[in-house]
Design a protein around this motif. Structure first.
Motif, PDB file in Angstrom:
ATOM      1  N   THR A 151       1.611   0.721   1.356  1.00  0.00           N
ATOM      2  CA  THR A 151       2.507  -0.240   0.891  1.00  0.00           C
ATOM      3  C   THR A 151       3.736   0.225   0.358  1.00  0.00           C
ATOM      4  OG1 THR A 151       2.256  -2.573  -0.065  1.00  0.00           O
ATOM      5  CG2 THR A 151       1.299  -0.638  -1.038  1.00  0.00           C
ATOM      6  N   THR A 225       9.588  -9.663   2.037  1.00  0.00           N
ATOM      7  CA  THR A 225       8.455  -8.844   2.618  1.00  0.00           C
ATOM      8  C   THR A 225       9.016  -8.500   4.084  1.00  0.00           C
ATOM      9  OG1 THR A 225       6.535  -9.909   1.670  1.00  0.00           O
ATOM     10  CG2 THR A 225       5.878  -8.558   3.473  1.00  0.00           C
ATOM     11  N   ASN A 235       7.241  -5.021  -0.237  1.00  0.00           N
ATOM     12  CA  ASN A 235       7.357  -6.054  -0.843  1.00  0.00           C
ATOM     13  C   ASN A 235       8.329  -5.986  -2.012  1.00  0.00           C
ATOM     14  OD1 ASN A 235       5.083  -8.053   0.042  1.00  0.00           O
ATOM     15  ND2 ASN A 235       4.001  -5.939  -0.358  1.00  0.00           N
TER      16      ASN A 235
END
Length: 327
Positions: A151, A225, A235
């Protein structure tokens, strides 16, 4: 234009061209700044004298009529990027245009069509791609230094008068008819373009903006996102109404074996892996756009790829439009 000297004219010789870009056109190999244009003739003449530029003009038409010029740098506010880029392409000039490339994705799509139709060359000034700091980040990602990417978390929180914007010309950045929106439109293109540069094509994205401060006339809080083809999830959070004590500029890329942390508007990268922590510190070039301008010159000469294409810029503008939708 293979190996020919690139002879530049600047449309809009304002603050951003004083140090960040303008002098770099004479420092890049195979490149020469021959003319500048500004609607205020006195300021155009002053710029030309101070920077030793042989020609100055007060209209775009006069600049584009100069047969010695084969490339144009558009450094005006975003509201005129589309119009001036079209005129430069029509005049047979190659184009280097400031970010955001246009006011919105609709204009970007039309500009891409024009580049294709004219078989022209256009580069967008997403110059952070070419800075050593971000080349280092890309290298670390490509060699798998922190394993598989899980991420990416990005935060840019600033007070109502961000110190990150170019001084002396902040007023138009909160006029959507000129900038496209608020500070998000000025600062996020750098950040989101780097995400496209690092992770490739997105397959989906969603986001929204809000006007939280009652004195704001444009959105001051944005969230979004992105899901990339390689399964990386991004994000982002942009807020321009916090206390100055809470300012933050941080991007964290989390991998299966570590993480990479850096500011988009700073000069260091920290890598953590195998219970180790290493920091790389970089000195940006005196003229921060010089590496991108050098790559642009090479592209215009036929000696290298497009360092920041209109196709990529269109994807970026589609994401910005999505995130900027006020709810």
């Amino acid at each position: 234009m293979e190996n020919a000297k690139i002879r530049w004219g600047i449309i809009g010789c304002g603050d951003v061209t004083e140090k960040k870009s303008g002098p770099a056109f004479n420092k890049a190999e195979g490149s020469k700044l021959l003319a500048v244009m500004r609607r205020d003739a006195i300021k155009a003449a002053d710029y030309a004298e101070r920077h030793h530029v042989p020609n100055w003009y007060s209209t775009v038409e006069e600049l584009l009529d100069n047969p010695a010029l084969n490339a144009i740098y558009i450094a005006t506010p975003p509201s005129s990027h589309f119009e001036y880029a079209l005129k430069a392409l029509e005049a047979g000039k190659d184009v280097y245009v400031e970010k955001p490339v246009t006011l919105n994705a609709h204009e970007a799509r039309l500009l891409l069509d024009a580049v294709t139709r004219k078989n022209g060359k256009l580069v967008v000034a997403h110059y952070r791609r070419q800075l050593p700091l971000f080349l280092k980040v890309r290298e670390l990602l490509n060699i798998g230094k922190i394993g598989a990417i899980r991420t990416v978390q990005l935060r840019l929180w600033q007070s109502r008068s961000p110190e990150l914007v170019t001084k002396g010309a902040a007023e138009w950045r909160t006029d959507p008819t000129i900038s496209g929106g608020g500070y998000f439109f000025d600062l996020a293109p750098h950040q989101l373009d780097l995400m496209l540069y690092f992770f490739g094509k997105p397959i989906s994205y969603e986001g929204f903006s809000q006007i939280q401060d009652p004195v704001s006339t444009v959105a001051d809080h944005t969230t979004g996102t992105i899901l990339f083809e390689n399964h990386v999830i991004f994000n982002g959070s942009w807020c321009f109404n916090v206390r100055s004590e809470d300012n933050i500029d941080r991007c964290e890329i989390m991998g299966s074996q570590g993480k990479i942390t850096f500011p988009i508007f700073g000069n260091s990268v920290t890598v953590e892996y195998d219970h180790q922590k290493k920091e790389y510190v970089f000195a940006h070039p005196e003229h921060i756009q010089l590496p991108m301008i050098a790559s642009t010159v090479a592209f215009f000469q036929g000696n290298g790829p497009n360092p920041a294409s209109m196709e990529e810029a269109l994807t970026l503008m589609e994401i910005i439009d999505c995130f900027a939708t006020v709810k």
